[in-house]
Design an enzyme around this catalytic site. Structure first.
Site, PDB file in Angstrom:
ATOM      1  N   ASP A 211      12.184  98.557  49.216  1.00 49.28           N
ATOM      2  CA  ASP A 211      13.292  98.331  48.283  1.00 49.28           C
ATOM      3  C   ASP A 211      13.493  96.833  48.049  1.00 49.28           C
ATOM      4  O   ASP A 211      14.627  96.342  48.019  1.00 49.28           O
ATOM      5  CB  ASP A 211      14.578  98.981  48.789  1.00 49.28           C
ATOM      6  CG  ASP A 211      14.495 100.500  48.725  1.00 49.28           C
ATOM      7  OD1 ASP A 211      13.666 101.005  47.950  1.00 49.28           O
ATOM      8  OD2 ASP A 211      15.259 101.162  49.454  1.00 49.28           O
TER       9      ASP A 211
ATOM     10  N   ASN B  96     -17.517 124.168  39.874  1.00 52.04           N
ATOM     11  CA  ASN B  96     -18.677 123.355  39.494  1.00 52.04           C
ATOM     12  C   ASN B  96     -19.511 122.996  40.711  1.00 52.04           C
ATOM     13  O   ASN B  96     -20.738 122.979  40.650  1.00 52.04           O
ATOM     14  CB  ASN B  96     -18.224 122.086  38.781  1.00 52.04           C
ATOM     15  CG  ASN B  96     -17.611 122.374  37.435  1.00 52.04           C
ATOM     16  OD1 ASN B  96     -16.441 122.734  37.362  1.00 52.04           O
ATOM     17  ND2 ASN B  96     -18.395 122.245  36.376  1.00 52.04           N
TER      18      ASN B  96
ATOM     19  N   GLU C 124     -17.518 116.911  45.455  1.00 59.63           N
ATOM     20  CA  GLU C 124     -18.850 116.317  45.443  1.00 59.63           C
ATOM     21  C   GLU C 124     -18.820 114.985  46.186  1.00 59.63           C
ATOM     22  O   GLU C 124     -17.785 114.545  46.673  1.00 59.63           O
ATOM     23  CB  GLU C 124     -19.338 116.117  44.009  1.00 59.63           C
ATOM     24  CG  GLU C 124     -18.512 115.116  43.213  1.00 59.63           C
ATOM     25  CD  GLU C 124     -19.004 114.947  41.784  1.00 59.63           C
ATOM     26  OE1 GLU C 124     -19.797 115.784  41.309  1.00 59.63           O
ATOM     27  OE2 GLU C 124     -18.580 113.965  41.134  1.00 59.63           O
TER      28      GLU C 124
ATOM     29  N   ASP D 157     -21.365 105.364  41.624  1.00 56.04           N
ATOM     30  CA  ASP D 157     -21.853 106.087  42.808  1.00 56.04           C
ATOM     31  C   ASP D 157     -22.494 105.135  43.819  1.00 56.04           C
ATOM     32  O   ASP D 157     -23.601 105.382  44.314  1.00 56.04           O
ATOM     33  CB  ASP D 157     -22.871 107.158  42.406  1.00 56.04           C
ATOM     34  CG  ASP D 157     -22.412 108.011  41.250  1.00 56.04           C
ATOM     35  OD1 ASP D 157     -21.211 108.312  41.189  1.00 56.04           O
ATOM     36  OD2 ASP D 157     -23.250 108.377  40.409  1.00 56.04           O
TER      37      ASP D 157
END
Length: 506
Positions: A391, A211, A249, A72
């Site tokens: 490619d 959540n 979040e 974080d």
């Protein structure tokens, strides 16, 4: 960071739901080869172009990971010339701070603990996701914490310090950020748009079976208070937002050319973790969810080829010269985790350059491999075109949406003798090499022929010494140049040919 249990919805729905307009803008990468190696050569410390496209910026050179076992991450560049870095520690018990004059310097900077969790009650467990900001001549740290008697009762809190150096002085606890619901909440972040300061955060909302969702509100008279309307911006509904947990979040905002981009993290904190993004006009009503457009696909996700898994919980900063935007995030260098991901300590802080598409949107590309960060090679005479592979054939093209196709890492030349080789970012182990005087990106087969074909001498740009040109190691006098959109290895003589053999690192 999510609790290891599903939410317990309780009742009512909030004020505004997110708008349904979406802007998809990214394409899946295709197999490309030769151009990748070429980009790497450019990255090795050559002078940068003085002119070019509006969003052109010099290359940056960092080494990942920046910090082990730091999740974080939040990096703030202050007006005092220093970078300040906070992050979650694996023990979830304290807030740490580093300071350095360069981003790379944060890797070895002394780490100071500026605050410890309480030994009982509130703010006594799960100290998560600290962010440091400088507001009204004071330092503020936003963070989330649980209780010693209920570790999953996560709420948002603020610390304040008036000392010019936040590593010293006293930190005052300004208490909890109050929102409309007393529910699981975390990841507070703040930004200013058009002179108005906003708070954005993640929270579990009663009546919605997720959540956490992402919200925004104006800040009040104190930087630990919100005021007025609270607007729900993101509810995780896409498959990539709901793997393991239904999560949105870690919001973070970057602004450019009159537009705002809000990134957020989605899904469980394992290899499913990824970044989504909203965009809005800076002149729009940011408290109206309809002002924001949501990307229907993740903008940054795990990449097995580069060995990076679960990139997320990002922040943004700028390079030392102020010309490049930098994405700060955490990930792991392995996919499979034993047990709860929150118990796995090995999320690392990483940084890489943000590039900007022609339409003004950010392009984060893929999580680059560990080690030196890659570069792009911009054509001197076709100023909006970049070396890329498609490619396996190397070419120059504008508007390369699949960014990693145009990124290369400069490494020591496979043939030695002071040469360099260019390794593909999205196909590690593949290098830019010439074959029959055409350039490709191909896998190193270990042969002496391949090593010679994939090695170049870095020269000052033939058309502009601020750029660079790549001379073949095994065919001296022949240079990498573009012709009819493809890269060739040729002798150059005319001014037009010299221009086509000159590139600038970005």
């Amino acid at each position: 960071m999510q609790p290891p249990r599903p939410p317990r919805p309780s009742g009512r729905v909030t004020r505004r739901t997110a708008g349904t307009r979406r802007a998809g803008r990214r394409t899946a990468p295709r197999l490309r080869s030769a151009l990748t190696t070429m980009m790497l050569v450019l990255a090795m410390g050559v002078g940068l172009p003085m002119a070019g496209p509006a969003h052109a910026a010099p290359a940056v050179n960092y080494t990942n990971p920046l910090a082990e076992q730091r999740a974080d991450p939040h990096i703030f560049k202050h007006t005092d010339g220093y970078y300040y870095m906070t992050a979650t520690v694996p023990q979830y018990d304290r807030i740490v701070l580093r300071r350095a004059s360069t981003l790379q310097g944060l890797a070895t900077a002394t780490e100071t603990t500026i605050w410890y969790r309480h030994t009982s009650g509130e703010m006594g467990a799960h100290i998560w996701a600290p962010e440091i900001h400088f507001i009204n001549n004071r330092w503020y740290v936003y963070f989330a914490a649980g209780r010693t008697d209920d570790v999953w009762r996560i709420r948002m809190y603020v610390l304040e310090n008036a000392n010019p150096d936040p590593r010293t002085g006293s930190w005052t606890e300004r208490g909890r950020i109050t929102t409309p619901w007393d529910t699981f909440s975390l990841d507070a972040s703040t930004f200013v748009a058009n002179g108005v300061r906003y708070l954005t955060w993640a929270q579990q909302e009663p009546g919605i079976s997720t959540n956490s969702n992402v919200y925004i509100a104006r800040m009040g008279g104190n930087p630990w208070q919100i005021t007025g309307t609270v607007t729900r911006l993101v509810v995780p509904t896409y498959d990539w937002e709901t793997r393991g947990f239904r999560v949105a979040e870690g919001p973070a905002v970057i602004q450019r050319d009159g537009r705002l981009f809000l990134t957020y993290s989605a899904s469980a904190t394992d290899a499913n973790y990824c970044l989504g993004m909203l965009s809005a006009s800076a002149t729009a009503n940011l408290l109206d969810a309809a002002s924001w457009r949501k990307s229907p696909t993740p903008v940054f996700a795990s990449n097995p080829a580069t060995g990076q898994y679960g990139p997320g919980h990002n922040s943004f900063t700028v390079s030392e010269d102020g010309q490049s935007d930098i994405l700060v995030y955490h990930d792991r260098n392995y996919r499979d985790i034993v047990g709860d991901p929150l118990d796995d300590p090995n999320r690392r802080t990483r940084i890489q350059k943000v590039y900007w598409n022609a339409d003004g949107t950010p392009n984060f590309g893929i999580p680059v491999p560990d080690g030196p960060t890659p570069v792009r090679l911009r054509s001197h005479d076709l100023t909006t075109s970049y070396v890329r592979h498609y490619d396996h054939r190397a070419r120059v093209e504008p508007d390369v949406a699949s960014l990693a196709d145009s990124q290369f890492r400069v490494v020591t030349g496979l043939a030695g003798a002071g040469s360099v080789s260019l390794e593909s970012t999205n196909f590690p182990g593949h290098y830019l090499r010439h074959r029959d005087f055409a350039l490709y990106v191909e896998r190193d087969d270990g042969s002496a022929l391949f090593r010679g074909d994939a090695s170049f001498h870095r020269r000052p740009g033939l058309a502009n010494a601020a750029g660079l040109s790549l001379e073949s190691q095994n065919f001296p006098g022949r240079y990498v140049r573009h012709r009819a959109g493809l890269l060739q290895l040729e002798a150059v003589g005319s001014s037009a040919e010299r221009a086509s053999a000159t590139f600038h690192l970005e």
